[in-house]
Design an enzyme around this catalytic site. Sequence first.
Site, PDB file in Angstrom:
ATOM      1  N   HIS A   1     -40.876 -36.603  20.904  1.00 37.79           N
ATOM      2  CA  HIS A   1     -40.313 -35.600  19.875  1.00 37.79           C
ATOM      3  C   HIS A   1     -38.758 -35.993  19.886  1.00 37.79           C
ATOM      4  O   HIS A   1     -38.194 -36.030  18.848  1.00 37.79           O
ATOM      5  CB  HIS A   1     -40.605 -34.098  19.960  1.00 37.79           C
ATOM      6  CG  HIS A   1     -41.837 -33.522  19.855  1.00 37.79           C
ATOM      7  ND1 HIS A   1     -42.434 -32.958  21.040  1.00 37.79           N
ATOM      8  CD2 HIS A   1     -42.847 -33.726  19.064  1.00 37.79           C
ATOM      9  CE1 HIS A   1     -43.665 -32.569  20.698  1.00 37.79           C
ATOM     10  NE2 HIS A   1     -43.957 -32.822  19.445  1.00 37.79           N
TER      11      HIS A   1
ATOM     12  N   LYS B   1     -54.134 -24.445  16.838  1.00 41.33           N
ATOM     13  CA  LYS B   1     -54.143 -24.587  18.449  1.00 41.33           C
ATOM     14  C   LYS B   1     -53.505 -23.237  18.933  1.00 41.33           C
ATOM     15  O   LYS B   1     -52.861 -22.426  18.509  1.00 41.33           O
ATOM     16  CB  LYS B   1     -52.662 -25.522  18.676  1.00 41.33           C
ATOM     17  CG  LYS B   1     -52.947 -27.156  18.161  1.00 41.33           C
ATOM     18  CD  LYS B   1     -51.575 -27.825  18.299  1.00 41.33           C
ATOM     19  CE  LYS B   1     -51.893 -29.278  17.861  1.00 41.33           C
ATOM     20  NZ  LYS B   1     -50.821 -29.958  17.804  1.00 41.33           N
TER      21      LYS B   1
ATOM     22  N   ARG C   1     -47.875 -42.164  16.415  1.00 36.40           N
ATOM     23  CA  ARG C   1     -48.066 -42.685  17.468  1.00 36.40           C
ATOM     24  C   ARG C   1     -48.952 -43.728  17.479  1.00 36.40           C
ATOM     25  O   ARG C   1     -48.827 -44.972  18.102  1.00 36.40           O
ATOM     26  CB  ARG C   1     -48.440 -41.641  18.569  1.00 36.40           C
ATOM     27  CG  ARG C   1     -47.517 -40.712  19.011  1.00 36.40           C
ATOM     28  CD  ARG C   1     -48.097 -39.691  19.558  1.00 36.40           C
ATOM     29  NE  ARG C   1     -48.988 -38.909  18.928  1.00 36.40           N
ATOM     30  CZ  ARG C   1     -49.443 -37.506  19.134  1.00 36.40           C
ATOM     31  NH1 ARG C   1     -49.174 -37.031  20.421  1.00 36.40           N
ATOM     32  NH2 ARG C   1     -50.252 -36.974  18.378  1.00 36.40           N
TER      33      ARG C   1
ATOM     34  N   SER D   1     -47.757 -33.000  23.406  1.00 37.46           N
ATOM     35  CA  SER D   1     -47.608 -31.890  24.073  1.00 37.46           C
ATOM     36  C   SER D   1     -48.955 -31.326  24.762  1.00 37.46           C
ATOM     37  O   SER D   1     -48.817 -30.762  25.744  1.00 37.46           O
ATOM     38  CB  SER D   1     -47.111 -30.775  23.036  1.00 37.46           C
ATOM     39  OG  SER D   1     -46.068 -31.100  22.415  1.00 37.46           O
TER      40      SER D   1
HETATM   41  O1  PNS Z   1     -46.799 -30.713  16.166  1.00 32.43           O
HETATM   42  P1  PNS Z   1     -48.050 -30.179  15.187  1.00 32.43           P
HETATM   43  O2  PNS Z   1     -48.908 -29.133  15.732  1.00 32.43           O
HETATM   44  O3  PNS Z   1     -48.685 -31.459  14.887  1.00 32.43           O
HETATM   45  O4  PNS Z   1     -47.348 -29.893  13.921  1.00 32.43           O
HETATM   46  C1  PNS Z   1     -48.323 -29.499  12.958  1.00 32.43           C
HETATM   47  C2  PNS Z   1     -47.556 -28.659  11.686  1.00 32.43           C
HETATM   48  C3  PNS Z   1     -46.962 -27.605  12.445  1.00 32.43           C
HETATM   49  C4  PNS Z   1     -46.391 -29.432  11.370  1.00 32.43           C
HETATM   50  C5  PNS Z   1     -48.473 -28.478  10.597  1.00 32.43           C
HETATM   51  O5  PNS Z   1     -49.342 -27.573  11.068  1.00 32.43           O
HETATM   52  C6  PNS Z   1     -47.572 -27.720   9.348  1.00 32.43           C
HETATM   53  O6  PNS Z   1     -46.999 -28.131   8.719  1.00 32.43           O
HETATM   54  N1  PNS Z   1     -47.717 -26.128   9.466  1.00 32.43           N
HETATM   55  C7  PNS Z   1     -47.232 -25.444   8.473  1.00 32.43           C
HETATM   56  C8  PNS Z   1     -48.130 -25.041   7.452  1.00 32.43           C
HETATM   57  C9  PNS Z   1     -48.263 -25.973   6.322  1.00 32.43           C
HETATM   58  O7  PNS Z   1     -47.649 -26.323   5.702  1.00 32.43           O
HETATM   59  N2  PNS Z   1     -49.438 -26.698   6.471  1.00 32.43           N
HETATM   60  C10 PNS Z   1     -49.965 -27.716   5.543  1.00 32.43           C
HETATM   61  C11 PNS Z   1     -50.725 -27.312   4.267  1.00 32.43           C
HETATM   62  S1  PNS Z   1     -52.559 -26.842   4.833  1.00 32.43           S
END
Ligand code: PNS
Length: 159
Positions: free
Chosen positions: A17, A41, A90, A127
């Site tokens: 990150h 998660k 990645r 993570s």
């Molecule tokens: O580190 P991660 O868990 O891969 O991040 C995922 C994250 C938090 C970026 C994603 O789940 C997110 O954007 N969540 C906010 C809610 C949202 O806008 N969801 C997308 C539309 S369903």
Amino acid sequence: MKRAVCPGSFDPITFGHLDIIKRASNHFDQIFVAVLENRTKSSLFTVAKRIEMIRETVADLPNVIVDSWSGLLVDYCKGNSITTIVKGLRAVTDFDYELQMAQLNLQASGVETMLMATAPAYSFLSSSIVRELAHYGGDVSSMIPPNVNTAIKLRVGGK
Ligand code: PNS
């Protein structure tokens, strides 16, 4: 002012990150690191603790702001005049999900997504791998900043 967001769960922040945040900070006036809940998660650290650890880690990057948000990412972008989402890619296994999110967010709001190739040294890192290794007492010191390593030892040691 060109603003981008690096969103994620950051549970916890890893060197992968951090690499993306640092490289992105060279291309925008301001980078918002937004800690968001990923509803799929379960978390190890509270959002407040994750923010604290990220702030310590990016203290030397003057154009990086650490924040949290509990709604849609596109609404966060709109509220903060952010035009671009930056995410690390990645491997091909990330691609389907990231493409879907990028297209959804573009369609929903016009916010662009830039997928930045992860440095090869971090292509295996996540993570969830850090959490799993730490849970079983594995050495994660090469994967996460020292402050996070200290915090994770306390966290899993106290379980
Ligand atoms: O580190 P991660 O868990 O891969 O991040 C995922 C994250 C938090 C970026 C994603 O789940 C997110 O954007 N969540 C906010 C809610 C949202 O806008 N969801 C997308 C539309 S369903």
